[in-house]
Design a protein around this motif. Structure first.
Motif, short mmCIF file in Angstrom:
data_model
loop_
_atom_site.label_atom_id
_atom_site.label_comp_id
_atom_site.label_asym_id
_atom_site.label_seq_id
_atom_site.Cartn_x
_atom_site.Cartn_y
_atom_site.Cartn_z
N ARG A 290 -38.18 15.00 -13.76
CA ARG A 290 -38.27 16.50 -12.67
C ARG A 290 -37.18 16.34 -12.22
O ARG A 290 -36.17 17.26 -11.96
N MET A 291 -36.27 15.13 -11.43
CA MET A 291 -35.64 14.64 -11.10
C MET A 291 -33.88 15.49 -12.01
O MET A 291 -33.18 16.14 -11.57
N GLY A 292 -34.42 14.52 -13.75
CA GLY A 292 -33.26 15.01 -14.54
C GLY A 292 -33.56 16.66 -14.45
O GLY A 292 -32.07 17.05 -14.77
N GLU A 293 -34.51 17.20 -14.62
CA GLU A 293 -34.28 18.87 -14.86
C GLU A 293 -33.60 19.09 -13.60
O GLU A 293 -32.56 20.22 -13.81
N MET A 294 -33.29 18.86 -11.96
CA MET A 294 -33.14 19.09 -11.25
C MET A 294 -31.50 18.98 -11.65
O MET A 294 -30.64 20.14 -10.96
N ILE A 295 -31.20 17.84 -12.06
CA ILE A 295 -29.70 17.57 -12.56
C ILE A 295 -29.50 18.17 -12.66
O ILE A 295 -28.39 19.05 -12.90
N GLY A 296 -29.75 19.10 -14.48
CA GLY A 296 -29.35 19.85 -15.85
C GLY A 296 -29.32 21.03 -14.62
O GLY A 296 -27.93 21.77 -15.12
N GLU A 297 -30.19 21.21 -14.08
CA GLU A 297 -29.38 22.84 -13.16
C GLU A 297 -28.54 22.91 -12.17
O GLU A 297 -28.50 24.22 -12.40
N MET A 298 -27.97 22.18 -12.63
CA MET A 298 -27.02 21.62 -11.40
C MET A 298 -25.44 21.73 -12.51
O MET A 298 -24.31 21.82 -11.79
N LEU A 299 -25.24 20.91 -13.05
CA LEU A 299 -24.76 20.82 -14.56
C LEU A 299 -23.87 21.62 -14.55
O LEU A 299 -24.62 22.79 -14.80
N GLU A 300 -22.25 21.25 -15.07
CA GLU A 300 -21.44 22.66 -15.53
C GLU A 300 -20.83 22.57 -17.38
O GLU A 300 -20.94 20.92 -17.38
N PRO A 301 -20.30 23.04 -17.69
CA PRO A 301 -19.57 22.92 -19.04
C PRO A 301 -18.33 22.00 -18.73
O PRO A 301 -17.80 21.71 -17.59
N GLY A 302 -18.39 20.84 -19.10
CA GLY A 302 -17.81 19.69 -19.34
C GLY A 302 -18.21 18.90 -18.08
O GLY A 302 -17.01 18.11 -18.57
N ASP A 303 -19.50 18.19 -17.41
CA ASP A 303 -19.46 17.32 -17.11
C ASP A 303 -19.40 16.26 -18.16
O ASP A 303 -20.71 16.53 -18.91
N ILE A 304 -20.01 15.06 -17.61
CA ILE A 304 -20.49 14.17 -18.32
C ILE A 304 -21.15 13.07 -17.39
O ILE A 304 -20.39 13.63 -15.95
N VAL A 305 -22.74 12.72 -17.99
CA VAL A 305 -23.21 11.80 -17.07
C VAL A 305 -23.63 10.72 -17.98
O VAL A 305 -23.44 10.53 -18.65
N ALA A 306 -22.94 9.45 -16.96
CA ALA A 306 -22.89 8.03 -16.96
C ALA A 306 -24.15 7.53 -16.98
O ALA A 306 -24.52 7.25 -15.61
N LEU A 307 -25.34 7.20 -17.61
CA LEU A 307 -26.26 5.98 -17.20
C LEU A 307 -25.32 4.53 -17.82
O LEU A 307 -26.16 4.42 -18.34
N THR A 308 -26.47 4.84 -17.01
CA THR A 308 -27.42 2.26 -16.56
C THR A 308 -27.92 2.47 -16.03
O THR A 308 -28.43 2.77 -15.65
N GLY A 309 -28.49 1.60 -16.86
CA GLY A 309 -29.83 0.38 -16.85
C GLY A 309 -30.49 -0.48 -17.77
O GLY A 309 -30.04 0.24 -18.55
N GLU A 310 -31.28 -1.00 -17.46
CA GLU A 310 -31.53 -2.22 -18.45
C GLU A 310 -32.37 -1.41 -19.25
O GLU A 310 -33.57 0.05 -18.84
N LEU A 311 -32.82 -1.24 -20.51
CA LEU A 311 -33.75 -1.13 -21.80
C LEU A 311 -34.81 -0.90 -20.92
O LEU A 311 -35.78 -1.70 -19.97
N GLY A 312 -35.64 0.57 -21.50
CA GLY A 312 -36.94 0.28 -20.12
C GLY A 312 -36.55 1.28 -19.43
O GLY A 312 -37.78 1.42 -17.98
#
Length: 160
Positions: free
Chosen positions: A16-38
């Motif tokens: 759900r958090m990802g969905e909210m973020i996706g709704e706010m993203l615009e063309p050209g946006d880059i989202v960098a995800l970090t975190g351990e496996l899992g």
């Protein structure tokens, strides 16, 4: 740099958090995800895809072995890059990453710490930390006003 930290308490909340973020993203946006496996990077990306309007019929999976997946059909096309198997930025330079990074699509990058030196200043950084079986701490950071809007919207949406 604007930084906000919140928690999700289930895979459904992470999506759900990802969905909210996706709704706010615009063309050209880059989202960098970090975190351990899992930590939930792919789950968050699945939510981002839904927020971009990509059909739930398209299964969003981590492109660990293919390196990049493309998901069309939403209001913005999603490129999903996984750099887990790369040794560093030089590997990505060989494949012409600029075509992906500087486009009118959205780019989500898993294991982004491996290529941080290539990421533009406008990148939205999301660090996911495994707290326990269900809970994840999620930190959103970036230099632009957009990050502040994302953090405020997520807090208003019930994430603390």
């Amino acid at each position: 740099m604007t930084v906000g930290t919140m928690m999700t308490r289930s895979p459904e909340e992470t999506m759900r958090m990802g969905e909210m973020i996706g709704e706010m993203l615009e063309p050209g946006d880059i989202v960098a995800l970090t975190g351990e496996l899992g930590a939930g990077k792919t789950c968050l990306t699945q939510g981002i895809a839904r927020g971009l309007g990509i059909s739930p019929d398209l299964q969003v999976t981590s492109p660990t072995f293919t390196l990049i997946n493309e998901y069309p059909g939403g209001r913005i096309k999603l490129f999903h890059l996984d750099t887990y198997r790369l040794s560093g930025p030089a590997d990505l330079e060989e494949m012409g990453y600029e075509d992906y990074f500087f486009s009118d699509h959205v780019m989500v990058i898993e294991w982004a710490e491996k290529i941080k030196s290539l990421l533009p200043d406008t990148t939205i950084y999301i660090t996911m930390t495994y707290r326990n079986e269900l809970c994840r701490d999620i930190e959103i950071a970036g230099h632009q006003e957009k990050c502040k809007r994302f953090i405020n919207a997520l807090h208003e949406g019930g994430f603390e």
